[in-house]
Scaffold this active site. Structure first.
Site, short mmCIF file in Angstrom:
data_model
loop_
_atom_site.label_atom_id
_atom_site.label_comp_id
_atom_site.label_asym_id
_atom_site.label_seq_id
_atom_site.Cartn_x
_atom_site.Cartn_y
_atom_site.Cartn_z
N THR A 1 49.95 45.68 31.79
CA THR A 1 50.78 46.86 32.31
C THR A 1 50.73 46.87 33.52
O THR A 1 50.63 48.30 34.12
CB THR A 1 49.27 48.33 31.55
OG1 THR A 1 47.97 47.35 32.29
CG2 THR A 1 49.69 48.35 30.32
N TYR B 1 52.58 38.12 39.82
CA TYR B 1 52.52 38.00 38.35
C TYR B 1 53.77 39.73 38.00
O TYR B 1 54.01 39.17 37.02
CB TYR B 1 51.20 38.96 38.65
CG TYR B 1 50.79 38.71 37.06
CD1 TYR B 1 50.57 37.52 35.63
CD2 TYR B 1 49.82 39.89 36.43
CE1 TYR B 1 50.22 37.64 34.74
CE2 TYR B 1 49.81 39.94 35.16
CZ TYR B 1 49.69 38.79 34.66
OH TYR B 1 49.70 39.07 32.80
N1 NDP Z 1 43.52 38.79 29.89
C1 NDP Z 1 43.77 40.31 29.88
O1 NDP Z 1 43.55 41.13 29.99
C2 NDP Z 1 45.28 40.61 29.92
C3 NDP Z 1 46.75 39.37 29.18
N2 NDP Z 1 47.94 39.70 29.06
C4 NDP Z 1 48.78 39.02 28.51
O2 NDP Z 1 48.49 38.20 27.05
C5 NDP Z 1 48.95 36.65 27.40
C6 NDP Z 1 48.10 35.73 27.25
O3 NDP Z 1 46.67 36.00 28.00
P1 NDP Z 1 45.80 35.44 27.67
O4 NDP Z 1 45.27 34.92 26.47
O5 NDP Z 1 44.41 36.37 28.13
O6 NDP Z 1 45.79 34.41 29.04
P2 NDP Z 1 44.56 33.03 28.93
O7 NDP Z 1 44.75 32.06 30.36
O8 NDP Z 1 43.40 33.15 28.45
O9 NDP Z 1 45.37 32.16 27.53
C7 NDP Z 1 46.77 31.17 28.32
C8 NDP Z 1 47.22 30.20 27.50
O10 NDP Z 1 48.51 29.99 28.37
C9 NDP Z 1 48.67 28.54 28.21
N3 NDP Z 1 49.28 28.28 29.28
C10 NDP Z 1 48.80 28.44 30.45
N4 NDP Z 1 50.05 27.45 31.37
C11 NDP Z 1 50.78 26.77 30.26
C12 NDP Z 1 51.73 25.90 30.72
N5 NDP Z 1 52.42 25.59 31.96
N6 NDP Z 1 52.50 24.99 29.38
C13 NDP Z 1 51.90 25.70 28.43
N7 NDP Z 1 50.76 26.27 28.59
C14 NDP Z 1 49.83 26.66 29.07
C15 NDP Z 1 47.09 28.08 28.52
O11 NDP Z 1 46.99 26.69 27.50
P3 NDP Z 1 45.57 25.91 27.62
O12 NDP Z 1 44.97 26.04 26.82
O13 NDP Z 1 46.10 25.24 26.37
O14 NDP Z 1 46.05 25.35 28.92
C16 NDP Z 1 46.46 28.77 28.14
O15 NDP Z 1 45.45 28.85 26.40
C17 NDP Z 1 50.13 36.61 28.94
O16 NDP Z 1 51.28 37.09 28.94
C18 NDP Z 1 48.98 37.83 29.69
O17 NDP Z 1 50.29 38.05 31.34
C19 NDP Z 1 48.41 41.29 29.32
C20 NDP Z 1 47.32 41.83 29.18
C21 NDP Z 1 46.02 41.91 30.05
C1 F7E Z 2 44.77 43.02 33.15
C2 F7E Z 2 45.20 43.05 34.57
O1 F7E Z 2 44.28 42.42 35.36
C3 F7E Z 2 44.45 42.38 36.92
O2 F7E Z 2 44.08 43.85 37.23
P1 F7E Z 2 42.41 44.68 37.38
O3 F7E Z 2 42.48 44.96 36.61
O4 F7E Z 2 42.68 44.84 38.61
O5 F7E Z 2 41.77 43.28 36.79
P2 F7E Z 2 40.27 42.88 37.25
O6 F7E Z 2 40.05 43.01 35.37
O7 F7E Z 2 40.10 41.88 37.51
O8 F7E Z 2 39.64 43.83 37.72
C4 F7E Z 2 39.02 45.41 36.90
C5 F7E Z 2 38.50 45.34 38.30
O9 F7E Z 2 37.01 45.52 37.91
C6 F7E Z 2 36.97 45.36 39.60
N1 F7E Z 2 35.27 44.18 39.11
C7 F7E Z 2 33.98 44.65 39.66
N2 F7E Z 2 33.41 43.36 39.87
C8 F7E Z 2 34.13 42.20 38.55
C9 F7E Z 2 34.14 41.50 39.09
O10 F7E Z 2 32.74 40.69 38.81
N3 F7E Z 2 35.35 40.19 38.46
C10 F7E Z 2 36.35 40.84 38.65
N4 F7E Z 2 37.59 39.89 38.16
N5 F7E Z 2 36.59 42.75 38.97
C11 F7E Z 2 35.60 42.96 39.02
C12 F7E Z 2 37.48 44.92 40.79
O11 F7E Z 2 37.36 44.34 41.78
C13 F7E Z 2 39.19 45.84 39.99
O12 F7E Z 2 38.27 47.07 40.85
C14 F7E Z 2 45.77 42.27 37.64
O13 F7E Z 2 45.29 40.96 38.44
C15 F7E Z 2 46.78 41.57 36.04
O14 F7E Z 2 46.96 40.43 36.02
C16 F7E Z 2 46.12 41.85 34.76
O15 F7E Z 2 47.42 41.99 34.10
#
Ligand code: NDP
Ligand code: F7E
Length: 315
Positions: free
Chosen positions: A109, A137
């Site tokens: 989002t 990103y």
């Molecule tokens: N986490 C969040 O809050 C949110 C995530 N998303 C989206 O969800 C999706 C997954 O995110 P999330 O699970 O959190 O991410 P993670 O970092 O937990 O996992 C990412 C995965 O991508 C794989 N990866 C990274 N680089 C490569 C590469 N060069 N080649 C092959 N595999 C690769 C890694 O594989 P390996 O472990 O084998 O290295 C890893 O398992 C993303 O598209 C992200 O944008 C969207 C909204 C919020």
């Molecule tokens: C999923 C989303 O995630 C990212 O966006 P974000 O929502 O801003 O991400 P965040 O979870 O890191 O922070 C949320 C809020 O929380 C506050 N905050 C407090 N204390 C900690 C702290 O200890 N760690 C972190 N990381 N944040 C903290 C921080 O300052 C901010 O106000 C994107 O870059 C993008 O990658 C994306 O798509």
């Protein structure tokens, strides 16, 4: 998808990919394919195309990406735009070259303008400037959406895109500098409790609001969309409710059982003031989230205690 369809989960060890793998296994899908990044670097187009050719893949969940919290995005903008553009371009194009049946691309989002009206509707895409901390990103994610839409228009493919809100759950990244807010705070409160510290530092002012979705629910939504949605428009995935960072920090403090105080480090960025998604499109397709934030936080902390700590203590 049929129960024996050949399904590739890109990123199966991550927060989202691991949840999708568990959900598919739970629903009885038995022909799953996955590779670690060391076995298959998705930034390499030749290797990706070869992999698709050899594995005769039918369905793709594209959950591999370069992912991180607000500070990681701000500190490594080149890696975030480069790796994500490469990974998604290679996987989407290899899917087309090898005639897969259907693909689901995961965006985020953060694609919406920094000051988009709340709740944010899918139509709000590209109506204003992005949040600077994650613009590179977000641009990569917008390119992914447009690539799926363009392939569908020109080649008649069935590539759908899901835009989840902020996620948390099992196999999250608990690195204190690079993670998102929920895993960071779970770890900070836990370590403060264990070390007998009196305070925990929260980044920013604590006033921004975020919407949090449990990864198990997201995975269920992704499988649901793969089976029930074919439109060319992307779909928001969320719970329809948000909470301030200060209030979610207080919830985590209670779950962990930390007794000290919160301090706010305003040298760290706040990011987008609010990003609540409008989930009407998803609701009209018949899906809604089941796990409340209170339940999800307990699950995430239990997983952290049983897995993350044990793994790190045992090396
Ligand atoms: N986490 C969040 O809050 C949110 C995530 N998303 C989206 O969800 C999706 C997954 O995110 P999330 O699970 O959190 O991410 P993670 O970092 O937990 O996992 C990412 C995965 O991508 C794989 N990866 C990274 N680089 C490569 C590469 N060069 N080649 C092959 N595999 C690769 C890694 O594989 P390996 O472990 O084998 O290295 C890893 O398992 C993303 O598209 C992200 O944008 C969207 C909204 C919020
Ligand atoms: C999923 C989303 O995630 C990212 O966006 P974000 O929502 O801003 O991400 P965040 O979870 O890191 O922070 C949320 C809020 O929380 C506050 N905050 C407090 N204390 C900690 C702290 O200890 N760690 C972190 N990381 N944040 C903290 C921080 O300052 C901010 O106000 C994107 O870059 C993008 O990658 C994306 O798509």
């Amino acid at each position: 998808m049929k129960k024996d369809s050949r399904i590739y989960i890109a990123g199966h060890r991550g927060l989202v990919g691991s949840a999708i793998k568990r959900e598919l296994e739970k629903q009885g899908y038995m022909n799953l394919v996955y590779k670690t990044s060391s076995d298959l670097d998705l930034r390499n187009p030749v290797a990706v195309n070869q992999f698709f050719k050899e594995e005769t893949i039918e369905y793709v969940f594209l959950a591999a990406a370069k992912v991180g919290g607000i500070v990681a995005n701000n500190d490594y903008p080149a890696e975030f735009i480069r790796d994500n553009l490469l990974i998604q371009t290679n996987v989407i194009d290899a899917s087309h070259q090898n005639n897969i049946t259907k693909l689901l691309f995961l965006g985020s989002t953060c694609i919406y303008p920094k000051f988009a009206p709340q709740p944010m509707k899918e139509e709000d895409l590209l109506t204003g400037v992005l949040e600077p901390t994650n613009e590179p990103y977000a641009i990569a994610k917008i390119a992914g959406i447009k690539m799926c839409e363009s392939y569908n228009r020109q080649y008649g493919t069935k590539y759908i895109s899901a835009m989840p809100t902020n996620l948390y759950g099992e196999y999250d990244n608990f690195d204190l500098e690079k993670s998102h807010v929920l895993p960071a705070l779970i770890r900070k409160f836990h370590e403060a409790k264990e070390n007998g510290s009196n305070e925990v530092e929260i980044w920013g002012t604590g006033t921004p609001k975020r919407e949090f979705l449990y990864s198990g629910d997201l995975a269920n939504a992704c499988v649901y969309l793969m089976n029930n949605y074919e439109g060319n428009e992307f779909v928001n995935i969320g719970v329809g409710e948000d909470i301030s960072i200060k209030d979610v920090a207080l919830k985590i403090k209670d779950v962990v059982g930390f007794k000290g105080a919160l301090t706010f480090n305003t040298e760290k960025p706040d990011g987008t003031p609010r990003k609540l998604v409008d989930v009407s499109r998803l609701s009209s397709l018949g899906w809604r989230a089941e796990t409340t934030l209170d339940e999800g936080l307990k699950k995430a902390y239990e997983w952290y205690l049983e897995n993350y700590i044990t793994e790190n203590v045992n090396g």
